[in-house]
Design a protein around this motif. Structure first.
Motif, PDB file in Angstrom:
ATOM      1  N   THR A 165       0.852  -1.192   0.000  1.00 22.69           N
ATOM      2  CA  THR A 165       0.000   0.000   0.000  1.00 22.69           C
ATOM      3  C   THR A 165       0.881   1.233   0.000  1.00 22.69           C
ATOM      4  N   PHE A 166       0.545   2.194  -0.857  1.00 24.68           N
ATOM      5  CA  PHE A 166       1.358   3.393  -1.012  1.00 24.68           C
ATOM      6  C   PHE A 166       0.494   4.637  -0.815  1.00 24.68           C
ATOM      7  N   GLY A 167       1.103   5.666  -0.244  1.00 29.95           N
ATOM      8  CA  GLY A 167       0.415   6.930  -0.056  1.00 29.95           C
ATOM      9  C   GLY A 167       0.160   7.634  -1.378  1.00 29.95           C
ATOM     10  N   PRO A 168      -0.628   8.693  -1.351  1.00 31.69           N
ATOM     11  CA  PRO A 168      -1.048   9.342  -2.604  1.00 31.69           C
ATOM     12  C   PRO A 168       0.089  10.035  -3.348  1.00 31.69           C
ATOM     13  N   THR A 169       1.189  10.345  -2.689  1.00 35.04           N
ATOM     14  CA  THR A 169       2.286  11.050  -3.370  1.00 35.04           C
ATOM     15  C   THR A 169       3.406  10.115  -3.820  1.00 35.04           C
ATOM     16  N   ILE A 170       3.349   8.830  -3.477  1.00 37.50           N
ATOM     17  CA  ILE A 170       4.385   7.865  -3.863  1.00 37.50           C
ATOM     18  C   ILE A 170       4.158   7.460  -5.314  1.00 37.50           C
ATOM     19  N   THR A 171       5.240   7.409  -6.093  1.00 37.91           N
ATOM     20  CA  THR A 171       5.120   7.062  -7.520  1.00 37.91           C
ATOM     21  C   THR A 171       6.056   5.945  -7.950  1.00 37.91           C
ATOM     22  N   SER A 172       6.831   5.360  -7.040  1.00 36.94           N
ATOM     23  CA  SER A 172       7.718   4.264  -7.429  1.00 36.94           C
ATOM     24  C   SER A 172       8.030   3.402  -6.223  1.00 36.94           C
ATOM     25  N   SER A 173       8.463   2.162  -6.519  1.00 35.81           N
ATOM     26  CA  SER A 173       8.829   1.232  -5.458  1.00 35.81           C
ATOM     27  C   SER A 173       9.810   0.213  -6.008  1.00 35.81           C
ATOM     28  N   ASN A 174      10.920  -0.014  -5.300  1.00 32.53           N
ATOM     29  CA  ASN A 174      11.895  -1.026  -5.708  1.00 32.53           C
ATOM     30  C   ASN A 174      11.381  -2.404  -5.330  1.00 32.53           C
ATOM     31  N   ARG A 175      11.351  -3.282  -6.327  1.00 30.68           N
ATOM     32  CA  ARG A 175      10.859  -4.642  -6.112  1.00 30.68           C
ATOM     33  C   ARG A 175      11.823  -5.621  -6.783  1.00 30.68           C
ATOM     34  N   THR A 176      11.492  -6.890  -6.820  1.00 31.38           N
ATOM     35  CA  THR A 176      12.216  -7.894  -7.604  1.00 31.38           C
ATOM     36  C   THR A 176      11.207  -8.689  -8.403  1.00 31.38           C
ATOM     37  N   ALA A 177      11.674  -9.277  -9.531  1.00 28.75           N
ATOM     38  CA  ALA A 177      10.795 -10.059 -10.394  1.00 28.75           C
ATOM     39  C   ALA A 177      11.525 -11.323 -10.840  1.00 28.75           C
ATOM     40  N   LYS A 178      10.783 -12.368 -11.075  1.00 32.18           N
ATOM     41  CA  LYS A 178      11.359 -13.635 -11.524  1.00 32.18           C
ATOM     42  C   LYS A 178      11.632 -13.567 -13.016  1.00 32.18           C
ATOM     43  N   SER A 179      12.810 -14.004 -13.411  1.00 37.11           N
ATOM     44  CA  SER A 179      13.160 -13.961 -14.837  1.00 37.11           C
ATOM     45  C   SER A 179      12.511 -15.120 -15.577  1.00 37.11           C
ATOM     46  N   GLY A 180      12.269 -14.887 -16.866  1.00 37.88           N
ATOM     47  CA  GLY A 180      11.758 -15.933 -17.733  1.00 37.88           C
ATOM     48  C   GLY A 180      10.272 -16.173 -17.611  1.00 37.88           C
ATOM     49  N   ALA A 181       9.553 -15.438 -16.779  1.00 39.79           N
ATOM     50  CA  ALA A 181       8.114 -15.657 -16.595  1.00 39.79           C
ATOM     51  C   ALA A 181       7.390 -14.322 -16.632  1.00 39.79           C
ATOM     52  N   ALA A 182       6.266 -14.303 -17.325  1.00 38.35           N
ATOM     53  CA  ALA A 182       5.459 -13.086 -17.378  1.00 38.35           C
ATOM     54  C   ALA A 182       4.715 -12.909 -16.054  1.00 38.35           C
ATOM     55  N   SER A 183       4.732 -11.705 -15.495  1.00 34.80           N
ATOM     56  CA  SER A 183       4.030 -11.394 -14.249  1.00 34.80           C
ATOM     57  C   SER A 183       3.110 -10.204 -14.478  1.00 34.80           C
ATOM     58  N   THR A 184       1.873 -10.314 -13.957  1.00 29.25           N
ATOM     59  CA  THR A 184       0.927  -9.209 -14.028  1.00 29.25           C
ATOM     60  C   THR A 184       1.119  -8.329 -12.799  1.00 29.25           C
ATOM     61  N   TRP A 185       1.395  -7.056 -13.038  1.00 27.97           N
ATOM     62  CA  TRP A 185       1.585  -6.095 -11.950  1.00 27.97           C
ATOM     63  C   TRP A 185       0.326  -5.243 -11.868  1.00 27.97           C
ATOM     64  N   SER A 186      -0.569  -5.682 -10.951  1.00 31.37           N
ATOM     65  CA  SER A 186      -1.889  -5.067 -10.843  1.00 31.37           C
ATOM     66  C   SER A 186      -1.877  -4.027  -9.727  1.00 31.37           C
ATOM     67  N   MET A 187      -2.330  -2.810 -10.062  1.00 28.47           N
ATOM     68  CA  MET A 187      -2.385  -1.724  -9.092  1.00 28.47           C
ATOM     69  C   MET A 187      -3.773  -1.084  -9.130  1.00 28.47           C
ATOM     70  N   THR A 188      -4.279  -0.707  -7.943  1.00 27.07           N
ATOM     71  CA  THR A 188      -5.586  -0.058  -7.831  1.00 27.07           C
ATOM     72  C   THR A 188      -5.429   1.264  -7.105  1.00 27.07           C
ATOM     73  N   ALA A 189      -5.939   2.307  -7.712  1.00 25.86           N
ATOM     74  CA  ALA A 189      -5.907   3.636  -7.106  1.00 25.86           C
ATOM     75  C   ALA A 189      -7.260   3.919  -6.460  1.00 25.86           C
ATOM     76  N   TYR A 190      -7.235   4.474  -5.222  1.00 26.68           N
ATOM     77  CA  TYR A 190      -8.445   4.797  -4.476  1.00 26.68           C
ATOM     78  C   TYR A 190      -8.483   6.292  -4.212  1.00 26.68           C
ATOM     79  N   ASP A 191      -9.672   6.903  -4.429  1.00 22.36           N
ATOM     80  CA  ASP A 191      -9.809   8.277  -3.951  1.00 22.36           C
ATOM     81  C   ASP A 191     -10.513   8.261  -2.601  1.00 22.36           C
ATOM     82  N   VAL A 192     -10.599   9.392  -1.933  1.00 25.51           N
ATOM     83  CA  VAL A 192     -11.144   9.426  -0.579  1.00 25.51           C
ATOM     84  C   VAL A 192     -12.632   9.105  -0.550  1.00 25.51           C
TER      85      VAL A 192
END
Length: 709
Positions: A550-577
């Motif tokens: 979960t990220f605050g409203p002003t955050i725009t990036s995050s360092n992560r890791t991903a598995k090589s050789g496999a497609a991954s869906t990166w699903s994000m949902t934005a919520y307003d108040v």
């Protein structure tokens, strides 16, 4: 229900004292174990005078009784002393501690018309008992000369009505604390309906329902012209009764007051117009019609312009329950409302006797004096009644009875999110509130939006729903007392609520780019980047796949890791108040290109080690030796091994030199993404690395290229 033995005794004879008024045959219990129907019984035992000068009744076995008091010859005489009793419980066989009787009861106003009427203490409810001990001491503690003659203890068995006997045969779970069903009074040919009140009539248990034996009160009712005030009393006695016993208590008090002397007091009816138990059940008292200005006998000198309400129990040390206070307020407001009297007002009452009240205020018969429309017994007569604690609760009763509604506040607003001082919603909201005024004294609640009534609910409700149109609104709750009164405190402070149905947007769709760091086949270092915006106020952005965050409203990036050789869906949902959402779910695949897939020029040496990606790498110290990878993707990272002797390399992207990278490191490191490059979209690119041939440390070791497609 527990079986209770009914003692079969003849008259109990006391040396120098009185005898029991009668003997009673033994009623049997029914087959279900409950009591059989039996009538009310009242009898008396005389007190004797021992050498000490006291009047007493030693421990004496008796027929069953549940209420008692002492009485004496002369209805207008006072007992200047202290009377105490002890009783033996039918259930346990144990004797109680000494209990005081209230002996400052009001004298009988029509004593000259009541042949044989007696002075009496207030009655004391003790529950089913079969033994009694009494002592009465003059106020000087030494002589009985000042005590009235004919002292007797009056014992009352309230009996069992047919309805109660029937109820006792039901399973215990259904018989526990059941109060009689209320019935509304109805006018007769000789008793027309009373005046309408400006507030609703509360439920009242009729005399028939609590089991009044009308043969004990043969005299016709007397009526006042109106009711200007109500006096609040307590009946004294125990507060430990169950609410299932309340009708029996009322029946016993009635019998104690009305049974012919010497077994009873010989009065013509109950003194109180109404009685209220601790569960809030209201009982009709003196006969004549609850909606009529019936003349009572409750507050000496003031009965001609008032009604009396007694709370069952003793309220000197402990206050009455909220349920009892609520019902007193309801019946007082209704009765006063029949004659247009504001329960919070001050009224003028004409004294019917010359006397003083408990505070020492003197009254002269025939003169008018100011009283609160809801007063305590002690305000008119020299008595402790209704007890210090209940007397201290009279301001609450007045406020509840008179209105407006007190203590109104919003407790929650659901369907909306508070941000700062503003609530945000998609439209549907539920407003909840509370008051200190009980709901049964409230006519209605109104939900206001921008000052307009949009929803109306009953006074017993604690919430209301509405759906707001898009935009900013002011939401409040208004309470209307049963009297119709409102004031500025009857409406809550308006809340700002913004209805918003527009979902946030991803101004920058979530993207995965490579970053520097150690590369593992199952954990390639990446940066997830995005930008969400909202027309009103963004609350947060949630990552839901392939992991969660979960990220605050002003955050725009995050360092992560991903598995090589496999497609991954990166699903994000934005919520307003307001709770609107927007979801974006792009898919990315990190791939590793080994050095063997590159186009070589110059001399390169293959090295093998488990520390390398795929177990192998290329090394070269030959100046201008190069490796070129061709791929289609949107981000790339060159992976190398580093040591203190590592050299430098040029990096070319699509034929253009873009960087000179130094691989030197004070410690040996493997699988290091040392240089990265990303593009706004996926396309074919060429990455070429060229050995610089650095003096003294020309060698570089490459471990492949990682890219994202």
């Amino acid at each position: 229900m527990k079986r209770r033995a009914w003692l079969t005794l003849g008259a109990v004879v006391l040396g120098g004292g009185g005898i029991a008024g009668y003997a009673v045959a033994s009623p049997s219990t029914d087959g279900a174990g409950g009591p059989a129907e039996r009538p009310v019984k009242v009898y008396n035992l005389g007190l004797k005078a021992p050498e000490t000068g006291e009047r007493e009744l030693p421990r004496t076995e008796t027929k069953q009784f549940s209420l008692l008091g002492i009485s004496w010859t002369g209805a207008t005489k006072q007992l200047d002393g202290k009377a105490q009793v002890r009783t033996r419980s039918v259930d346990t066989g144990t004797w109680s501690s000494w209990q005081d009787l209230e002996t400052d009861a009001d004298p009988v106003e029509d004593a000259d018309e009541r042949a044989g009427a007696r002075g009496a203490s207030e009655p004391l409810w003790v529950g089913p008992s079969d033994g009694v001990e009494v002592q009465v001491v003059h106020e000087d503690g030494t002589t009985s000369a000042g005590l009235p003659s004919g002292l007797k203890v009056n014992l009352v068995d309230p009996g069992v009505t047919a309805a109660e006997a029937d109820a006792a045969t039901e399973p215990a779970a259904y018989a526990e604390d059941v109060t009689p069903s209320p019935t509304a009074p109805s006018p007769t040919a000789t008793t027309p309906a009373g005046p309408a009140s400006n507030v609703p009539e509360p439920p009242i248990v009729s005399r028939a329902d609590w089991g009044a034996d009308e043969d004990l009160s043969p005299d016709p009712s007397e009526y006042n012209t109106d009711v200007k005030a109500v006096f609040v009393h307590h009946t004294a006695g125990s507060n430990d009764y169950t609410c299932a016993e309340s009708a029996s208590i009322v029946r016993a008090i009635y019998a104690y007051h009305t049974a012919p002397a010497p077994n009873g007091n010989g009065w013509n009816d109950l003194g109180y117009n109404f009685l209220v138990d601790k569960c809030g059940t209201i009982f009709e008292g003196r006969k004549g019609g609850v909606d009529q200005p019936v003349l009572g006998a409750h507050t000496y000198g003031w009965n001609r312009e008032s009604a009396g309400i007694a709370v069952i129990g003793e309220y000197t040390a402990a206050g009455a329950s909220n349920a009892a206070l609520t019902s007193v307020a309801r019946i007082a407001a209704w009765k006063l409302g029949q004659y247009g009297v504001d329960p919070a007002s001050t009224v003028q009452l004409k004294a019917g006797a010359t006397q003083k009240n408990l505070a020492g205020t003197s009254f002269t018969s025939g003169t008018s004096y100011p009283f609160s429309a809801i007063s305590g017994h002690r305000d008119g007569y020299a008595t402790e009644c209704p007890g210090n604690s209940l007397y201290g609760q009279l301001p609450t009763i007045r406020a509840w009875a008179a209105g407006p509604v007190q203590g109104l506040k919003v407790t929650s607003l659901t369907g909306a999110t508070l941000s700062g001082s503003t609530y945000w919603t998609k439209g549907a909201i539920t407003v909840k509130w509370s008051t200190t005024t009980p709901g049964s004294l409230i006519s209605k609640f109104e939900l206001l939006v921008d000052g307009n009534v949009v929803t109306t609910v009953p006074g017993t409700a604690t919430s209301a729903n509405t759906t707001l149109a898009a935009g900013s609104h002011k939401v409040a709750v208004r309470a209307v007392h049963q009297s119709g009164k409102t004031d500025e405190k009857s409406t809550t402070t308006a809340l700002t609520v913004v209805a918003d149905t527009t979902a946030p947007v991803f101004a920058t769709t979530p993207k995965l780019t490579l970053r520097t760091g150690t590369v593992e086949t199952a954990a390639v270092p990446v940066t997830l980047g995005w930008k969400a915006t909202d027309a009103q106020a963004l609350k947060q952005v949630n990552l839901t796949s392939p992991t969660t965050a979960t990220f605050g409203p002003t955050i725009t990036s995050s360092n992560r890791t991903a598995k090589s050789g496999a497609a991954s869906t990166w699903s994000m949902t934005a919520y307003d108040v307001a709770g609107n959402t927007r979801t974006s779910s792009p898919a990315f695949t990190p791939l590793i290109l080994q050095e063997t897939s590159a186009t070589k020029s110059g001399t390169w040496t293959s090295r093998s080690s488990s520390s390398y990606l795929g177990g192998k790498s290329y090394s070269s110290g030959t100046k201008n030796a190069s490796l070129t990878w061709t791929f289609t993707g949107r981000s790339a990272a060159w992976v190398v091994s580093r040591a203190s002797t590592s050299g430098q390399a040029y990096v070319y992207v699509d034929g253009t030199k873009v960087a000179t990278v130094d691989l030197k490191s004070s410690t040996t490191k493997y699988r290091q993404a040392i240089w990265t490059k990303s593009w706004s979209s996926s396309a074919q690119h060429k990455i070429k690395i060229v050995v610089v041939g650095t003096s003294g440390r020309p060698t570089i070791t490459t471990d492949g290229l990682v890219y994202v497609k």
